[in-house]
Design an enzyme around this catalytic site. Structure first.
Site, PDB file in Angstrom:
ATOM      1  N   LYS A  81       0.845  -1.207   0.000  1.00  0.00           N
ATOM      2  CA  LYS A  81       0.000   0.000   0.000  1.00  0.00           C
ATOM      3  C   LYS A  81       0.872   1.246   0.000  1.00  0.00           C
ATOM      4  O   LYS A  81       1.501   1.583   0.998  1.00  0.00           O
ATOM      5  CB  LYS A  81      -0.928   0.070   1.222  1.00  0.00           C
ATOM      6  CG  LYS A  81      -1.970   1.186   1.004  1.00  0.00           C
ATOM      7  CD  LYS A  81      -2.621   1.730   2.249  1.00  0.00           C
ATOM      8  CE  LYS A  81      -1.966   2.947   2.825  1.00  0.00           C
ATOM      9  NZ  LYS A  81      -1.936   4.159   1.985  1.00  0.00           N
ATOM     10  N   GLY A 136       6.803   4.713   8.344  1.00  0.00           N
ATOM     11  CA  GLY A 136       5.939   5.871   8.485  1.00  0.00           C
ATOM     12  C   GLY A 136       6.133   6.479   9.857  1.00  0.00           C
ATOM     13  O   GLY A 136       7.189   6.318  10.473  1.00  0.00           O
ATOM     14  N   SER A 137       5.095   7.135  10.356  1.00  0.00           N
ATOM     15  CA  SER A 137       5.232   7.848  11.618  1.00  0.00           C
ATOM     16  C   SER A 137       5.152   6.892  12.807  1.00  0.00           C
ATOM     17  O   SER A 137       4.579   5.804  12.716  1.00  0.00           O
ATOM     18  CB  SER A 137       4.134   8.900  11.724  1.00  0.00           C
ATOM     19  OG  SER A 137       2.872   8.255  11.713  1.00  0.00           O
ATOM     20  N   THR A 138       5.697   7.324  13.911  1.00  0.00           N
ATOM     21  CA  THR A 138       5.645   6.538  15.141  1.00  0.00           C
ATOM     22  C   THR A 138       4.188   6.329  15.586  1.00  0.00           C
ATOM     23  O   THR A 138       3.813   5.227  16.005  1.00  0.00           O
ATOM     24  CB  THR A 138       6.471   7.264  16.230  1.00  0.00           C
ATOM     25  OG1 THR A 138       7.850   7.204  15.833  1.00  0.00           O
ATOM     26  CG2 THR A 138       6.311   6.626  17.586  1.00  0.00           C
ATOM     27  N   GLY A 197       2.733   3.689  13.425  1.00  0.00           N
ATOM     28  CA  GLY A 197       3.442   2.435  13.707  1.00  0.00           C
ATOM     29  C   GLY A 197       2.842   1.734  14.920  1.00  0.00           C
ATOM     30  O   GLY A 197       2.637   0.508  14.919  1.00  0.00           O
ATOM     31  N   GLU A 248       9.572   0.867  10.841  1.00  0.00           N
ATOM     32  CA  GLU A 248      10.592   1.909  10.621  1.00  0.00           C
ATOM     33  C   GLU A 248       9.863   3.231  10.793  1.00  0.00           C
ATOM     34  O   GLU A 248       9.099   3.633   9.917  1.00  0.00           O
ATOM     35  CB  GLU A 248      11.128   1.845   9.185  1.00  0.00           C
ATOM     36  CG  GLU A 248      11.757   0.543   8.802  1.00  0.00           C
ATOM     37  CD  GLU A 248      13.245   0.512   9.095  1.00  0.00           C
ATOM     38  OE1 GLU A 248      13.737   1.431   9.786  1.00  0.00           O
ATOM     39  OE2 GLU A 248      13.895  -0.429   8.634  1.00  0.00           O
TER      40      GLU A 248
HETATM   41  P1  NAP Z   1       2.144   8.062   8.173  1.00  0.00           P
HETATM   42  O1  NAP Z   1       1.059   9.032   8.276  1.00  0.00           O
HETATM   43  O2  NAP Z   1       2.494   7.255   9.338  1.00  0.00           O
HETATM   44  O3  NAP Z   1       1.757   7.114   6.948  1.00  0.00           O
HETATM   45  C1  NAP Z   1       2.534   6.041   6.545  1.00  0.00           C
HETATM   46  C2  NAP Z   1       1.644   5.020   5.875  1.00  0.00           C
HETATM   47  O4  NAP Z   1       0.688   4.529   6.818  1.00  0.00           O
HETATM   48  C3  NAP Z   1       0.848   5.567   4.714  1.00  0.00           C
HETATM   49  O5  NAP Z   1       0.742   4.610   3.699  1.00  0.00           O
HETATM   50  C4  NAP Z   1      -0.488   5.832   5.359  1.00  0.00           C
HETATM   51  O6  NAP Z   1      -1.574   5.873   4.465  1.00  0.00           O
HETATM   52  C5  NAP Z   1      -0.625   4.685   6.307  1.00  0.00           C
HETATM   53  N1  NAP Z   1      -1.588   4.957   7.385  1.00  0.00           N
HETATM   54  C6  NAP Z   1      -1.949   6.171   7.878  1.00  0.00           C
HETATM   55  N2  NAP Z   1      -2.883   6.028   8.843  1.00  0.00           N
HETATM   56  C7  NAP Z   1      -3.117   4.699   8.961  1.00  0.00           C
HETATM   57  C8  NAP Z   1      -3.984   3.913   9.774  1.00  0.00           C
HETATM   58  N3  NAP Z   1      -4.795   4.478  10.682  1.00  0.00           N
HETATM   59  N4  NAP Z   1      -3.966   2.579   9.621  1.00  0.00           N
HETATM   60  C9  NAP Z   1      -3.163   1.991   8.718  1.00  0.00           C
HETATM   61  N5  NAP Z   1      -2.340   2.682   7.906  1.00  0.00           N
HETATM   62  C10 NAP Z   1      -2.296   4.017   8.031  1.00  0.00           C
HETATM   63  O7  NAP Z   1       3.510   8.750   7.699  1.00  0.00           O
HETATM   64  P2  NAP Z   1       3.704   9.796   6.519  1.00  0.00           P
HETATM   65  O8  NAP Z   1       3.184  11.095   6.956  1.00  0.00           O
HETATM   66  O9  NAP Z   1       3.212   9.227   5.242  1.00  0.00           O
HETATM   67  O10 NAP Z   1       5.306   9.809   6.427  1.00  0.00           O
HETATM   68  C11 NAP Z   1       6.076  10.557   7.272  1.00  0.00           C
HETATM   69  C12 NAP Z   1       6.598   9.713   8.427  1.00  0.00           C
HETATM   70  O11 NAP Z   1       7.263   8.555   7.953  1.00  0.00           O
HETATM   71  C13 NAP Z   1       7.604  10.427   9.271  1.00  0.00           C
HETATM   72  O12 NAP Z   1       7.326  10.247  10.623  1.00  0.00           O
HETATM   73  C14 NAP Z   1       8.916   9.759   8.911  1.00  0.00           C
HETATM   74  O13 NAP Z   1       9.894   9.798   9.899  1.00  0.00           O
HETATM   75  C15 NAP Z   1       8.496   8.384   8.632  1.00  0.00           C
HETATM   76  N6  NAP Z   1       9.491   7.701   7.795  1.00  0.00           N
HETATM   77  C16 NAP Z   1      10.288   6.766   8.378  1.00  0.00           C
HETATM   78  C17 NAP Z   1      11.245   6.110   7.643  1.00  0.00           C
HETATM   79  C18 NAP Z   1      12.148   5.075   8.275  1.00  0.00           C
HETATM   80  O14 NAP Z   1      12.711   4.268   7.560  1.00  0.00           O
HETATM   81  N7  NAP Z   1      12.313   5.043   9.563  1.00  0.00           N
HETATM   82  C19 NAP Z   1      11.376   6.380   6.285  1.00  0.00           C
HETATM   83  C20 NAP Z   1      10.549   7.353   5.718  1.00  0.00           C
HETATM   84  C21 NAP Z   1       9.598   7.988   6.504  1.00  0.00           C
HETATM   85  P3  NAP Z   1      -2.094   7.304   3.894  1.00  0.00           P
HETATM   86  O15 NAP Z   1      -1.046   7.788   3.001  1.00  0.00           O
HETATM   87  O16 NAP Z   1      -3.330   6.988   3.176  1.00  0.00           O
HETATM   88  O17 NAP Z   1      -2.317   8.178   5.077  1.00  0.00           O
END
Ligand code: NAP
Ligand code: MG
Length: 497
Positions: free
Chosen positions: A191, A244-246, A249, A267
């Protein structure tokens, strides 16, 4: 051959017709209920495509296809050399389609076309090559039993793997999950983030073209609370790898607990410290890398060096150098090959980053450079590279992940103070140390709680080294042979002789 200038890329963008359906069982298809969402380009404001909005029914269908393909064995039990050849063909197809893939990510989330073309696409192709090569070179184990037994320890694919990824490196993040999961013999559901679904769909099409059997790679664009949650809760997904975000996660851990105890690998976010000691031999290089470490990809990098800790005695001179280096990251049209900072991913995220800049000012940090949101062409998703000095560890801009081009500079007077400050975070993804003293480099690297510590560079990254975090940056490692551990299980076969 045309000059590959802004006009060339603008014209290429105008003729691009991206596939925007779900990819299930080797076919493009609409969402079961026919719903769609718009994928919007943050620099033109235009809708790139209406994309299938997958939900539970689509996830169910993809899991059925994935499970069927897994059980059939055409991928999960094929000769490792066959797997290698298919993944190598996919790597080549990615290179052959580099322009289109780079454009898709550039248009979908605003990164500069030069970065997409020179960094994201080659890294993605290279990663598929790297895991292709691993397929037929890994041996299993024979345990040291006594003479009356033979105990085999074999690595088996886990089955159906789901991957949920963010929008900052759409194609790369897909590859970080999909390449090792496929190399290990699993069937996969992917996804992509709702802001950047298009390159993932193209990846699945190319994988089929490379010879991947139907059902082995399925892509389900949609919203996190719909498709993402359905994957998290699905009773027949064996393993889920998330970047994605903590905050989100943590939800995946709850989804797993509430469903089938699927393995979850996370991650998550970061607030990575970059420590510059006065004994650093090359402060110019340190300043150049410090700027790159926070302003590359508009600061939307999980391991971005977002906290700069500088020894007091060189603070002012280092900040001067930084001001010079950050000038290269003035934002501009992402389709201009000279641009090094494009747009942020969308207006909502840009406003969120602005909120952090406001909090820095309100809490008493000094705004030394940037801080303004810019309107260029049809877009107001541009932010100046921003530098705060006088930041103290209690401020929000020192503690929270901003995920934008905002650097917080803190000062320290001793090694012990630097280490304590660096570790004073809920995150532990990456860290960097600049020093010319060998002993200090090792001492500080050992003391820092982070998945990767870079010495005399920032954000060291290579397919051959593990990447991931400690504390609330998550657990499990992407990249390297260790990533295969997440996507395989050990089986013991004990033969009594
Ligand atoms: P996010 O809001 O956590 O989203 C990540 C993924 O999770 C997206 O595909 C999102 O779908 C999905 N998601 C959101 N809400 C969900 C829910 N309630 N249930 C299941 N899935 C859900 O993060 P983001 O804003 O896209 O990305 C930024 C974050 O990613 C930052 O915190 C960054 O540090 C982190 N990141 C970490 C790494 C690493 O390797 N450690 C690498 C890159 C980014 P939608 O797009 O539809 O919301
Ligand atoms: Mg988009």
């Amino acid at each position: 051959m045309h000059a590959r200038d802004t006009a060339f890329w603008t014209a290429s963008a105008a003729t691009l017709r991206p596939a925007a359906q779900a990819y299930i069982n080797g076919r493009l298809q609409d969402a079961a209920d026919g719903r769609q969402f718009a994928s919007v380009c943050p620099h033109t404001g235009q809708t790139l495509a209406m994309v299938a909005r997958c939900d539970r029914a689509d996830v169910d269908a993809a899991v059925v296809a994935a499970r069927r393909s897994f059980d059939a064995g055409s991928w999960s039990r094929c000769h490792p050399r066959e797997r290698k050849v298919v993944l190598q063909r996919l790597a080549q197809l990615l290179r052959d389609n580099a322009d289109d893939l780079a454009l898709l990510d550039c248009l979908d989330m605003g990164k500069p076309i030069s970065d997409a073309l020179n960094i994201d696409v080659p890294a993605t192709a290279g990663l598929f090559d790297w895991y292709a090569e691993a397929c037929d070179k890994l041996y299993d184990e024979v345990a040291p039993t006594g003479p009356d037994a033979l105990a085999l320890v074999t690595r088996e694919p886990v089955g159906v793997v789901a991957a949920v990824i963010p929008w900052n490196f759409p194609l790369d993040m897909a590859a970080w999950k999909v390449a090792p999961a496929l190399a290990a013999g699993n069937s996969v559901l992917l996804k992509p983030a709702e802001q950047s679904p298009l390159s993932a769909i193209r990846l699945a099409q190319l994988a089929s073209e490379a010879g991947l059997p139907d059902g082995v790679l399925n892509v389900l664009p949609g919203y996190g609370e719909e498709a993402g949650q359905a994957m998290g809760l699905h009773p027949d997904i064996d393993c889920l790898s998330f970047t994605g975000s903590t905050e989100i996660g943590k939800r995946f851990l709850a989804y797993s607990a509430a469903s089938n105890m699927k393995m979850v690998w996370l991650e998550c976010g970061g607030k990575s410290p970059n420590l510059v000691f006065a004994d650093c031999a090359d402060l110019d290089a340190a300043a150049r890398k410090a700027a790159f470490g926070i302003y590359f990809n508009q600061g939307q990098v999980c391991s971005a060096s977002s906290r700069l800790l500088v020894e007091s005695s060189i603070h002012d001179c280092f900040v001067e150098k930084l001001l010079t280096e950050m000038a290269a990251f003035q934002p501009g049209n992402p389709l201009d090959p000279a641009t090094r900072q494009g747009t942020l991913v969308d207006a909502g995220h840009t406003a969120r980053v602005q909120g952090f800049i406001a909090s820095g000012l309100q809490q008493g940090a000094s705004l030394l450079s940037g801080g303004e949101r810019l309107h260029i062409g049809n877009s107001d998703c541009y932010l100046q590279p921003t530098l705060f000095t006088g930041v103290t560890p209690d401020m929000r801009i020192a503690r929270e992940e901003i995920f934008g081009p905002v650097l917080s500079v803190l000062r320290f007077d001793s090694e012990a103070e630097a280490i304590a400050m660096a570790n004073d975070s809920i995150y532990g993804l990456a860290a960097a140390v600049w020093t010319d003293q060998l002993r200090r480099a090792h001492r500080v690297a050992r003391a820092l709680r982070a998945g990767t510590v870079s010495v005399n560079t920032v954000d060291a990254l290579d397919p051959g080294v593990p990447f991931g975090g400690c504390k609330q940056s998550g657990f499990g490692r992407d990249l390297s042979l260790h990533a295969l551990d997440k996507f395989s299980q050990l089986k013991t076969t004990w033969i009594s002789l």
